[in-house]
Design a protein around this motif. Structure first.
Motif, mmCIF file in Angstrom:
data_model
loop_
_atom_site.group_PDB
_atom_site.id
_atom_site.type_symbol
_atom_site.label_atom_id
_atom_site.label_comp_id
_atom_site.label_asym_id
_atom_site.label_seq_id
_atom_site.Cartn_x
_atom_site.Cartn_y
_atom_site.Cartn_z
ATOM 1 N N ASP A 199 8.447 6.824 -3.434
ATOM 2 C CA ASP A 199 7.373 7.235 -4.349
ATOM 3 C C ASP A 199 6.401 6.096 -4.653
ATOM 4 O OD1 ASP A 199 8.315 9.820 -4.470
ATOM 5 O OD2 ASP A 199 9.432 9.531 -6.335
ATOM 6 N N GLY A 200 6.919 4.884 -4.816
ATOM 7 C CA GLY A 200 6.052 3.747 -5.131
ATOM 8 C C GLY A 200 5.063 3.449 -4.015
ATOM 9 N N LEU A 201 5.545 3.406 -2.776
ATOM 10 C CA LEU A 201 4.648 3.153 -1.634
ATOM 11 C C LEU A 201 3.716 4.340 -1.400
ATOM 12 C CD1 LEU A 201 6.916 1.375 1.000
ATOM 13 C CD2 LEU A 201 4.932 0.448 -0.192
ATOM 14 N N TYR A 202 4.237 5.547 -1.577
ATOM 15 C CA TYR A 202 3.387 6.721 -1.407
ATOM 16 C C TYR A 202 2.226 6.698 -2.397
ATOM 17 C CZ TYR A 202 1.730 11.493 -1.281
ATOM 18 O OH TYR A 202 0.917 12.593 -1.194
ATOM 19 N N ASP A 258 -3.967 -2.938 9.580
ATOM 20 C CA ASP A 258 -4.545 -3.992 8.738
ATOM 21 C C ASP A 258 -4.871 -3.479 7.345
ATOM 22 O OD1 ASP A 258 -4.331 -5.701 10.889
ATOM 23 O OD2 ASP A 258 -6.468 -5.670 11.389
ATOM 24 N N LEU A 259 -5.373 -2.248 7.248
ATOM 25 C CA LEU A 259 -5.681 -1.672 5.941
ATOM 26 C C LEU A 259 -4.416 -1.517 5.109
ATOM 27 C CD1 LEU A 259 -7.599 -0.408 3.884
ATOM 28 C CD2 LEU A 259 -7.314 1.775 5.089
ATOM 29 N N ILE A 260 -3.352 -1.023 5.706
ATOM 30 C CA ILE A 260 -2.082 -0.885 4.977
ATOM 31 C C ILE A 260 -1.618 -2.260 4.498
ATOM 32 C CG2 ILE A 260 0.367 -0.323 5.213
ATOM 33 C CD1 ILE A 260 -0.502 1.973 7.096
ATOM 34 N N GLY A 261 -1.720 -3.257 5.359
ATOM 35 C CA GLY A 261 -1.323 -4.615 4.977
ATOM 36 C C GLY A 261 -2.150 -5.157 3.824
ATOM 37 N N ARG A 262 -3.470 -4.926 3.858
ATOM 38 C CA ARG A 262 -4.335 -5.405 2.772
ATOM 39 C C ARG A 262 -4.039 -4.692 1.454
ATOM 40 N NH1 ARG A 262 -8.183 -5.264 6.882
ATOM 41 N NH2 ARG A 262 -9.030 -3.309 6.090
ATOM 42 N N ILE A 263 -3.789 -3.390 1.523
ATOM 43 C CA ILE A 263 -3.486 -2.625 0.313
ATOM 44 C C ILE A 263 -2.212 -3.150 -0.334
ATOM 45 C CG2 ILE A 263 -2.760 -0.353 -0.541
ATOM 46 C CD1 ILE A 263 -4.634 0.844 1.656
ATOM 47 N N PHE A 321 0.606 -6.705 -4.305
ATOM 48 C CA PHE A 321 1.508 -7.842 -4.560
ATOM 49 C C PHE A 321 0.855 -8.848 -5.501
ATOM 50 C CE2 PHE A 321 4.489 -7.910 -0.578
ATOM 51 C CZ PHE A 321 5.080 -6.741 -1.013
ATOM 52 N N LYS A 322 -0.446 -9.123 -5.267
ATOM 53 C CA LYS A 322 -1.148 -10.109 -6.091
ATOM 54 C C LYS A 322 -1.325 -9.633 -7.528
ATOM 55 C CE LYS A 322 -3.842 -12.055 -2.294
ATOM 56 N NZ LYS A 322 -5.182 -12.126 -1.694
ATOM 57 N N LYS A 323 -1.537 -8.338 -7.710
ATOM 58 C CA LYS A 323 -1.834 -7.800 -9.038
ATOM 59 C C LYS A 323 -0.603 -7.382 -9.827
ATOM 60 C CE LYS A 323 -6.338 -5.979 -7.652
ATOM 61 N NZ LYS A 323 -7.126 -4.783 -7.385
ATOM 62 N N ASP A 324 0.503 -7.098 -9.158
ATOM 63 C CA ASP A 324 1.677 -6.530 -9.830
ATOM 64 C C ASP A 324 2.948 -7.245 -9.373
ATOM 65 O OD1 ASP A 324 3.703 -4.945 -10.869
ATOM 66 O OD2 ASP A 324 2.788 -3.043 -10.264
ATOM 67 N N GLN A 325 3.433 -8.155 -10.192
ATOM 68 C CA GLN A 325 4.613 -8.948 -9.834
ATOM 69 C C GLN A 325 5.861 -8.080 -9.710
ATOM 70 O OE1 GLN A 325 4.597 -12.189 -8.846
ATOM 71 N NE2 GLN A 325 6.702 -11.769 -8.274
ATOM 72 N N GLU A 359 9.977 -5.758 -6.155
ATOM 73 C CA GLU A 359 10.678 -4.585 -5.645
ATOM 74 C C GLU A 359 10.512 -4.426 -4.139
ATOM 75 O OE1 GLU A 359 10.887 0.250 -6.311
ATOM 76 O OE2 GLU A 359 9.771 -0.973 -7.729
ATOM 77 N N TYR A 360 9.338 -4.767 -3.602
ATOM 78 C CA TYR A 360 9.045 -4.555 -2.187
ATOM 79 C C TYR A 360 8.956 -5.855 -1.398
ATOM 80 C CZ TYR A 360 8.178 0.247 -3.524
ATOM 81 O OH TYR A 360 8.327 1.517 -4.004
ATOM 82 N N ARG A 361 9.609 -6.908 -1.883
ATOM 83 C CA ARG A 361 9.525 -8.210 -1.214
ATOM 84 C C ARG A 361 10.078 -8.174 0.207
ATOM 85 N NH1 ARG A 361 13.544 -8.926 -5.070
ATOM 86 N NH2 ARG A 361 15.606 -9.144 -4.147
ATOM 87 N N ASP A 362 11.014 -7.252 0.487
ATOM 88 C CA ASP A 362 11.602 -7.159 1.820
ATOM 89 C C ASP A 362 10.943 -6.085 2.683
ATOM 90 O OD1 ASP A 362 13.447 -9.174 1.219
ATOM 91 O OD2 ASP A 362 14.860 -7.744 0.346
#
Length: 185
Positions: A156-159, A84-89, A94-98, A103-106
């Motif tokens: 790198d982006g997700l990390y 749940d924490l990973i999902g919230r992060i 997503f909300k703050k950075d279009q 890039e990570y929509r999938d």
């Protein structure tokens, strides 16, 4: 400041000879402001708090019927909390950075979490069979967060998004003075 008379000229000579201008700064950050990612493993669970020992000559304390029971570690609850924490992060990002959202929509969080558990837990049988996890699972606790790079689909982006929220160390609790917004949520 604080250098001895002998060290100061040595340091100045080194700076002049090396052509390495610049400065160095470091930040010390407590690990207690992060979630221990290895807390999802039963073997790495924090030990239960010891019962207070009676003082010599005193009677054993009677249990308080109105007291809540001591907390018990549940692997399923720990895993759900980290998932749940990973999902919230990710959702907050997503909300703050279009651009990040595009890039990570999938991004399949279930696949990411499944591969994370497969990497960490030798008893876990991964449920996804996408075959995209190229590096064989380690089947052991994470010793360094850089291991997240070994888990599909972490790049790198997700990390950079996830690493500041986790630690490989088991922490006794959360430091409420240093907690970040995603962890608080």
């Amino acid at each position: 400041p604080g250098l001895t008379i002998v060290r100061r000229p040595q340091i100045e000579k080194f700076q002049n000879d090396s052509n390495l201008p610049g400065h160095f700064s470091a930040t010390i950050e407590p690990e207690t402001s992060k979630v221990g990612i290895n807390s999802m493993l039963a073997a790495m669970a924090p030990p239960p708090a010891p019962a207070p020992s009676p003082t010599p000559g005193s009677r054993p304390a009677r249990p308080d019927p109105g007291a809540s029971p001591a907390p018990v570690f549940a692997v399923s609850e720990a895993r759900k909390g980290v998932r749940d924490l990973i999902g919230r992060i990710v959702e907050e990002k997503f909300k703050k950075d279009q651009d990040f959202a595009d890039e990570y929509r999938d991004l399949n969080l279930d696949e990411l979490f499944d591969n994370l558990l497969g990497w960490m837990d030798f008893t876990y049988q991964p449920k996804n069979g996408s075959g995209k996890q190229v590096i064989p699972y380690k089947h052991a606790p994470i010793y360094s967060l850089s291991e997240l790079h070994m888990i599909y689909p972490v790049d790198d982006g997700l990390y950079d998004l996830l690493a500041p929220n986790f630690t490989p160390f088991i922490t006794p609790g959360i430091n409420v003075n240093k907690i970040e917004e995603p962890m608080l949520r």
